[in-house]
Design a protein around this motif. Structure first.
Motif, PDB file in Angstrom:
ATOM      1  N   GLN B 107       1.966 -10.253  56.499  1.00 14.25           N
ATOM      2  CA  GLN B 107       0.668 -10.657  55.959  1.00 14.25           C
ATOM      3  C   GLN B 107       0.848 -11.788  54.957  1.00 14.25           C
ATOM      4  O   GLN B 107       1.891 -11.891  54.317  1.00 14.25           O
ATOM      5  N   TYR B 109      -1.604 -13.853  51.788  1.00 11.43           N
ATOM      6  CA  TYR B 109      -2.838 -13.899  51.001  1.00 11.43           C
ATOM      7  C   TYR B 109      -2.801 -15.117  50.099  1.00 11.43           C
ATOM      8  O   TYR B 109      -1.736 -15.502  49.609  1.00 11.43           O
ATOM      9  N   GLU B 146      -7.032 -12.682  52.424  1.00 10.15           N
ATOM     10  CA  GLU B 146      -6.012 -12.684  53.466  1.00 10.15           C
ATOM     11  C   GLU B 146      -6.174 -13.929  54.330  1.00 10.15           C
ATOM     12  O   GLU B 146      -7.297 -14.345  54.627  1.00 10.15           O
TER      13      GLU B 146
END
Lengths: 255, 255, 255
Positions: B107, B109, B146
């Protein structure tokens, strides 16, 4: 319990951090203190001296991990040496010479356990894992073989030569202020305060503090590391003399 | 939880201490480890390489804070990137290039929260506060947006060129011992032990340990950082070759 | 409670470790943070500046131990100075000059207790023991004598000279990036963004961030340490100007 690290890894590269991270992965609760990571590359004498002059200031039960290891990957043993208060985990290459000479050790062990390891970084791949293990449990007899103390490698320590008119000494260490630490233990020698001499072109005088010295006057004083030191006041003697550890240095006393 | 710091701040100035003090003010119980503070000034490639070769030695759940940030105060985003085990808080300037190339992130962000901050020291004024926050609670959706992983800036990593008679590689890193770490991953290349060649005026040989090398012989070995290294035994190859990270280096194999 | 250390001991020698080990022996639970150990040798002005620009980032109740002490072993007193939030343990040699000038201290004490100590290393033999004691109990009146604040030694801080066409300032500090921190506090001076001038052969411009600067253009900006800074973008101004802390520097404004 407390782990102290002495290496020649320096502080730029990630090597010290990788050793500590490996230690913390296995023994997260053990405090780690840096003794120094700037032993001159491969300089076992310097490492041995710094370990010897520093260990007694640490809390009893400290485990010292000393990694100055030019023979990494070759056949040199890994040693655990102990006395009542302290433990030392080092390659068997002379790093404990001062301790052996001063009869400060009581047991020695060679590591028998094998680890999957890189060929160039046993500090991370072996020493850190072994230290984490030692920090958490007694000496495991399946890992270690006790050996006689005489199995510890040592190198010969130079002896000073003193006559009424002259001293020939060897520099064990020079610090960042340029002070020269000599192979003259404070407790074995008693040069009287005020005694004067000549070292190369400098007047030399036995003093108690740096502040007593005039500009350009070399002081000889009982140093904080347990050895007599040559020094200047707020100036760098090592640079002025263009000298280095291991070199012999001599002066004449005035008569 | 554990915070590891990588910066180009050096150890003389009070900047690292101000980052740590700010962290400790808000998260006093979080242990902090120095990965290194001596990344060459502004050198994002070097920082990226050191982060990549070191992270896996740290305990899972470590948060890495990487501050090599020549664009401080300009519009570059602040990124949090994560995978199952580790988190990385960095400026979006290429510091994660090796991780992106190796598909190690899951991920990403961008920081949306604004902080009162100096224009030149976001390490202390933003990164430290954000890290203290991340160390104590889950990702706050009012702070972070995100974004797709492709929003992470990367730079192109140089590719080596290999023929049966020659290797052309690029130096990713040189350490304080003068070893040269190349863009040749251990696991992708298999030079047979004993293979010989010539690098500039030096004979070159594939070896396992430094200690196998004769004086003046260059070794090529599988290094502890996961990349092939060029080295001398107890001597500084980087100085001898007058080389530096980013430079291409080549050798011929003997035929 | 938290101890922060500022010294000129460097990181090669075992001196910092001996100070910390002595502290830990007596106060094992007190966290220690390195402010810096690379104050230039004997440079009390530099130490004073770094202490002043850094202290407020630390948690309240931090005890700062500042050891830049060229007069070690001579008659200079050892001082404890305090205000509501912070404590400072230092030799009485000017290390608190910025704090006195800014009226940031409320009490001062001289140490009366005598310690067995080497003549050259009070950092380890006195300061560390005293700090461990202070970290664990209130100020012991048999150890300390309260004295008026005017007993604190200070040195004169240089004043800048500003006219509509010129600024003459003094360099308080230069960091490893080569930025020059001047004796111009951010809060006392308001140079408008975009104002232009000439410093030696360089064009100078008031900016907010490094990234705004063109190659070879000197920036003047409000620095993160609370003082105006001169800088280049990704280059070392201190080296280009061959300058040093304590030196006067001046520039002309364009008219």
């Amino acid at each position: 319990m407390f782990i102290a690290l002495l290496t020649d890894f320096g502080l730029k590269d990630p090597y010290v951090a990788q050793v500590k991270a490996t230690l913390l992965k296995q023994a997260p609760q053990i405090p780690i203190l840096d003794l120094t990571h700037q032993i001159s590359s491969f300089n076992v004498l310097e490492g041995s001296f710094v370990l010897f002059t520093s260990y007694k200031h640490f809390p009893p039960s400290t485990l010292f991990v000393g990694i100055v290891d030019p023979g990494v990957g070759s056949k040199r043993e890994i040693v655990l040496a102990k006395n009542q208060d302290y433990s030392f985990l080092v390659p068997n290459n002379g790093l404990l010479s001062f301790f052996v000479q001063h009869k400060l050790l009581q047991q020695a062990y060679f590591l028998e356990k094998k680890f999957p390891a890189s060929s160039t970084f046993h500090g991370r791949d072996i020493f850190a894992r072994v230290a984490a293990h030692l920090a958490q449990q007694p000496i495991d007899p399946t890992w270690w073989k006790e050996v006689p103390l005489k199995e510890l490698k040592t190198f010969a320590l130079p002896r000073p030569v003193l006559t009424p008119s002259q001293v020939k000494a060897t520099i064990y260490y020079q610090d960042q202020f340029g002070n020269l630490l000599l192979n003259l233990e404070n407790k074995h020698y008693a040069f009287p305060l005020g005694q004067k001499g000549v070292l190369e072109n400098f007047p030399l005088r036995v003093v108690k503090t740096y502040a007593e010295l005039k500009a350009g006057e070399v002081g000889l004083l009982q140093g904080s590391q347990g050895f007599w030191e040559l020094c200047l006041n707020q100036d760098n003697l090592a640079q002025k003399l263009n000298t280095y550890p291991g070199k012999e240095i001599s002066w004449q006393w005035n008569t």
